[in-house]
Design a protein around this motif. Structure first.
Motif, PDB file in Angstrom:
ATOM      1  N   GLY A  41      -8.272   5.224   7.040  1.00 17.18           N
ATOM      2  CA  GLY A  41      -8.304   3.793   6.874  1.00 17.18           C
ATOM      3  C   GLY A  41      -7.797   3.736   5.206  1.00 17.18           C
ATOM      4  N   LEU A  42      -7.817   4.431   4.433  1.00 15.11           N
ATOM      5  CA  LEU A  42      -7.319   4.435   3.181  1.00 15.11           C
ATOM      6  C   LEU A  42      -5.871   3.928   3.030  1.00 15.11           C
ATOM      7  CD1 LEU A  42      -9.113   7.458   1.550  1.00 15.11           C
ATOM      8  CD2 LEU A  42      -9.536   4.832   1.308  1.00 15.11           C
ATOM      9  N   ARG A  89      -7.585  -0.213  -3.598  1.00 11.79           N
ATOM     10  CA  ARG A  89      -7.838   1.483  -3.886  1.00 11.79           C
ATOM     11  C   ARG A  89      -8.060   1.974  -5.255  1.00 11.79           C
ATOM     12  NH1 ARG A  89      -2.912   3.284  -0.147  1.00 11.79           N
ATOM     13  NH2 ARG A  89      -2.130   1.598  -1.117  1.00 11.79           N
ATOM     14  N   PRO A  90      -7.477   1.380  -6.310  1.00  6.80           N
ATOM     15  CA  PRO A  90      -7.614   1.611  -7.839  1.00  6.80           C
ATOM     16  C   PRO A  90      -9.145   1.245  -7.896  1.00  6.80           C
ATOM     17  CG  PRO A  90      -5.528   0.717  -7.417  1.00  6.80           C
ATOM     18  CD  PRO A  90      -6.304   0.557  -6.321  1.00  6.80           C
ATOM     19  N   THR A  91      -9.720   0.196  -7.647  1.00  2.00           N
ATOM     20  CA  THR A  91     -11.045  -0.282  -7.983  1.00  2.00           C
ATOM     21  C   THR A  91     -12.211   0.688  -7.127  1.00  2.00           C
ATOM     22  OG1 THR A  91     -10.472  -2.619  -8.093  1.00  2.00           O
ATOM     23  CG2 THR A  91     -12.862  -2.022  -7.715  1.00  2.00           C
ATOM     24  N   ALA A 147     -13.413  -7.076   0.721  1.00  2.00           N
ATOM     25  CA  ALA A 147     -14.857  -6.721   1.782  1.00  2.00           C
ATOM     26  C   ALA A 147     -14.472  -5.343   2.266  1.00  2.00           C
ATOM     27  CB  ALA A 147     -14.265  -7.945   3.015  1.00  2.00           C
ATOM     28  N   ASP A 148     -13.243  -4.975   2.648  1.00  2.00           N
ATOM     29  CA  ASP A 148     -13.114  -3.323   3.033  1.00  2.00           C
ATOM     30  C   ASP A 148     -13.367  -2.450   2.070  1.00  2.00           C
ATOM     31  OD1 ASP A 148     -12.047  -4.555   5.463  1.00  2.00           O
ATOM     32  OD2 ASP A 148      -9.847  -4.183   4.905  1.00  2.00           O
ATOM     33  N   ALA A 149     -13.214  -2.760   0.515  1.00  2.00           N
ATOM     34  CA  ALA A 149     -13.379  -1.920  -0.414  1.00  2.00           C
ATOM     35  C   ALA A 149     -14.917  -1.879  -0.921  1.00  2.00           C
ATOM     36  CB  ALA A 149     -12.941  -2.108  -1.714  1.00  2.00           C
TER      37      ALA A 149
END
Length: 331
Positions: free
Chosen positions: A11-12, A24-26, A157-159
């Motif tokens: 999922g990434l 992704r950075p966060t 939301a995903d993160a």
């Protein structure tokens, strides 16, 4: 039995695409900050973080990789595969780790082995590392907690989901380190406040039950995605049906989206108590920092003015000074 890898590495690749914001950075920063906060990790925790980090490092920008390298530059026991990956990166990233003991050439005969070279770090560096990590029990220091708290609320939301599902694996909180108020009626009181639209009462009850600041509780209530309320509900063992009603009424932005409520209900089912406790530990540590700021805040200008005025007032009403009425009666 080995813990399940909840992260879903596949999922990434499309994380954040839905909102046209790459989170992704966060995510990598948050997971790294949590990892370095603890002085040591089990082999499973190290392997799990390594898998996540290597996948994310392939996708993030240079400034994020520099930030991760800086976090590991003074950390005594980083995952070696991640350390070597960063050391082979572009010069500005590799430069942050050039002096790390684990990356030094093999020691000459008679010198300390390379794998124990970390013990030779200067006393000042060790002291700073201990100050950063607190004690081995895993209590989060307030400064780190504030940064992680802000990163979580800024994430999509995903993160957020990925962070919450990985907290108990990447940075588990030892049992007994996170406390909540033992009140059996808290679920009913939270539900009653939500159903009646009394958001300030809801925040008041939430702050008292989770042992967090009122402002943090308000931030949870005002959040327009809803994951913080799910975390609070899981931490307080709110029944599933009660939480659904709270989600529908406590925040109109969340409650008016059936899709959002369903997604949050699914998150509640996936989220473990350990994951909720991990985020609650961050909130409670951040609250300690805010309380310290309040206790040690400087005097405001009007406080200072009143302080200066007090000596004069005391002299005017001192026992040795005649009062106005006394002088009139004597004349």
């Amino acid at each position: 039995m080995e813990k399940q890898n909840f992260f879903g590495l596949e999922g990434l690749t499309d994380l954040g695409v839905r909102n046209r914001i790459d989170m992704r950075p966060t995510l990598l920063r948050v997971l790294t900050d949590l990892y370095v906060h603890r002085f040591s990790h089990t082999p499973h925790e190290e392997r799990h973080y390594t898998e996540l980090a290597l996948r994310l490092l392939e996708a993030v920008d240079t400034s994020t990789r520099v930030a991760v390298a800086k976090r590991f530059s003074r950390y005594l026991s980083p995952p070696l595969r991640v350390l070597r990956w960063l050391a082979r990166d572009v010069p500005e990233v590799a430069a942050e780790l050039r002096a790390h003991p684990l990356l030094q050439p093999p020691a000459l005969t008679g010198e300390a082995p390379a794998d124990t070279a970390a013990t030779s770090i200067a006393d000042g560096d060790i002291s700073r590392e201990k100050q950063h990590r607190g004690d081995p029990s895993g209590v989060i220091d307030p400064i780190t907690a504030i940064e992680l708290n802000d990163l979580f609320f800024a994430a999509a939301a995903d993160a957020r989901r990925l962070i919450l599902l990985n907290l108990p694996i990447v940075a588990p909180v030892p049992a007994g380190r996170v406390r909540v108020l033992g009140d059996r009626s808290i679920s009913q009181r939270l539900e009653a406040a939500a159903l009646s639209g009394k958001r300030e009462d809801f925040a008041h009850h939430l702050a008292g039950a989770l042992l967090i600041s009122r402002e943090q509780a308000r931030r949870i209530v005002r959040d327009e995605r809803g994951e913080p309320v799910v975390v609070a509900g899981k931490a307080l063992s709110v029944p599933r049906d009660v939480l659904y009603r709270i989600l529908m009424f406590v925040n109109p932005v969340v409650g008016h989206s059936v899709e959002r409520v369903y997604a949050l209900a699914a998150l509640y089912n996936e989220l473990t108590a350990a994951g909720a406790e991990g985020m609650l530990a961050i909130w409670q540590a951040a609250e300690r920092s805010e309380r310290a700021k309040t206790e040690y805040r400087p005097l405001a200008w009007d406080d200072e003015a009143r302080r200066r005025a007090r000596p004069g007032a005391a002299v005017h009403h001192s026992a040795g000074a005649p009062r106005i009425n006394e002088r009139r009666s004597a004349s």
